[in-house]
Design a protein around this motif. Structure first.
Motif, PDB file in Angstrom:
ATOM      1  N   ALA A  29       0.832  -1.205   0.000  1.00 33.85           N
ATOM      2  CA  ALA A  29       0.000   0.000   0.000  1.00 33.85           C
ATOM      3  C   ALA A  29       0.868   1.257   0.000  1.00 33.85           C
ATOM      4  O   ALA A  29       0.592   2.224  -0.727  1.00 33.85           O
ATOM      5  N   THR A  32       2.393   1.767  -3.385  1.00 31.23           N
ATOM      6  CA  THR A  32       1.368   2.230  -4.316  1.00 31.23           C
ATOM      7  C   THR A  32       1.110   3.721  -4.125  1.00 31.23           C
ATOM      8  O   THR A  32       1.078   4.495  -5.093  1.00 31.23           O
ATOM      9  N   GLU A  33       0.925   4.131  -2.891  1.00 33.46           N
ATOM     10  CA  GLU A  33       0.641   5.546  -2.617  1.00 33.46           C
ATOM     11  C   GLU A  33       1.808   6.442  -3.038  1.00 33.46           C
ATOM     12  O   GLU A  33       1.605   7.495  -3.655  1.00 33.46           O
ATOM     13  N   ILE A  71      -6.438   1.428  -1.595  1.00 35.01           N
ATOM     14  CA  ILE A  71      -5.845   1.152  -0.284  1.00 35.01           C
ATOM     15  C   ILE A  71      -6.943   0.998   0.774  1.00 35.01           C
ATOM     16  O   ILE A  71      -6.931   0.056   1.573  1.00 35.01           O
ATOM     17  N   THR A  74      -8.834  -2.369   0.110  1.00 34.46           N
ATOM     18  CA  THR A  74      -8.081  -3.596   0.382  1.00 34.46           C
ATOM     19  C   THR A  74      -7.766  -3.758   1.857  1.00 34.46           C
ATOM     20  O   THR A  74      -7.861  -4.859   2.415  1.00 34.46           O
ATOM     21  N   LEU A  75      -7.380  -2.656   2.525  1.00 40.76           N
ATOM     22  CA  LEU A  75      -7.019  -2.733   3.937  1.00 40.76           C
ATOM     23  C   LEU A  75      -8.230  -2.643   4.857  1.00 40.76           C
ATOM     24  O   LEU A  75      -8.122  -2.913   6.052  1.00 40.76           O
ATOM     25  N   TYR A  82      -4.624   4.076   7.952  1.00 35.91           N
ATOM     26  CA  TYR A  82      -3.506   3.418   7.275  1.00 35.91           C
ATOM     27  C   TYR A  82      -2.231   4.242   7.415  1.00 35.91           C
ATOM     28  O   TYR A  82      -1.162   3.706   7.735  1.00 35.91           O
ATOM     29  N   TYR A 124      -0.142  -1.425  -7.756  1.00 37.75           N
ATOM     30  CA  TYR A 124      -1.594  -1.299  -7.654  1.00 37.75           C
ATOM     31  C   TYR A 124      -2.271  -2.657  -7.823  1.00 37.75           C
ATOM     32  O   TYR A 124      -3.146  -3.034  -7.038  1.00 37.75           O
ATOM     33  N   LEU A 127      -1.826  -4.927  -4.923  1.00 31.37           N
ATOM     34  CA  LEU A 127      -2.757  -4.560  -3.863  1.00 31.37           C
ATOM     35  C   LEU A 127      -4.163  -5.077  -4.173  1.00 31.37           C
ATOM     36  O   LEU A 127      -4.834  -5.664  -3.316  1.00 31.37           O
TER      37      LEU A 127
END
Length: 270
Positions: A29, A32-33, A71, A74-75, A82, A124, A127
């Protein structure tokens, strides 16, 4: 949203509180961010450059892969939570992401930017295609809250069962005269170090006490020069905690009930 009580746990969380699957997912994550932000920063810097058309197209492609919503999905966490987790455990992006963050890229270096975008899509999709968590982040926090409640109960029970509770400093036995040593210490006391009571709660103990266990000079060379001690009605030790580890006890105890000044005179607090 998570409760305020759960957010209060964040400062005490470590990587050990999370499962390996959760840590791996947090890492993906974060990558990705960070890659999404790198591309966004590139667009903001280059949207009016000679490569404006390229950047308009790239920005539209980026919008098709929304990092933050993925994110959260998924989380199963708000994005703020997060980020709190990432900050608390001091998680860093992967080496490849750090390289892209530190590398200066020209607006018209399309090959390099395309590679950043490919790396972003790879993160991505990793994730998006990740396996469901065996233990959710909410479950982890609930377990930690439960553990904290049990610890609080143990701390409170120790406080309630103690006749005297005091903060004591470690001093050399030579500070006492032979007569004082005979008055304060057991005949068989062997250590060169003793406790000098400073302040505390409930009933006050003697000004000087033999320590709860033998500690060598090397052990006393660290930061554990002050202790929170718990005594029964006979002034025997129930427990002793280095003061640097006693914050939870101190919060429950509140303001001290009494103190000894530097001359050993007792002062009772109102």
């Amino acid at each position: 949203m998570l409760s305020i009580a759960i957010f209060a746990l964040l400062t005490s969380l470590t990587a050990e509180d999370f499962t390996q699957q959760q840590l791996s997912l947090l890492q993906v994550a974060l990558n990705t961010e960070q890659l999404s932000q790198r591309l966004t920063d590139g667009y903001l810097s280059c949207q009016h450059s000679a490569s404006a058309q390229y950047w308009d197209n790239l920005h539209q492609d980026l919008a098709s892969f929304p990092a933050l919503s993925m994110i959260e999905q998924t989380l199963a966490l708000p994005i703020e939570s997060y980020r709190d987790f990432v900050q608390t455990i001091a998680l860093q992006p992967s080496r490849n992401v750090i390289i892209w963050q530190s590398r200066e890229l020209a607006c018209d270096d399309e090959d390099a930017w395309e590679q950043v975008f490919r790396d972003y899509r790879e993160a991505y999709f990793a994730l998006e295609l990740s396996s469901p968590l065996e233990q959710s982040f909410a479950d982890t926090l609930a377990l930690r809250l439960q553990e904290q409640d049990l610890l609080q109960q143990r701390y409170q029970q120790l406080i309630e069962s103690s006749n005297s509770i005091a903060i004591a400093s470690v001093v050399h036995k030579s500070q006492l005269s032979s007569i004082e040593q005979a008055n304060y210490l057991h005949l068989d006391y062997q250590s060169d170090y003793i406790f000098r009571t400073q302040k505390g709660w409930k009933h006050y103990p003697p000004l000087f006490l033999g320590m709860h266990r033998y500690l060598s000079a090397a052990e006393l060379a660290d930061d554990s020069q002050e202790w929170l001690i718990f005594l029964d009605h006979q002034q025997h030790f129930i427990s002793a905690v280095p003061l640097i580890q006693a914050d939870a006890y101190l919060k429950l105890l509140g303001a001290e009930h009494w103190s000894f000044d530097r001359h050993g005179n007792l002062k009772r607090n109102p």
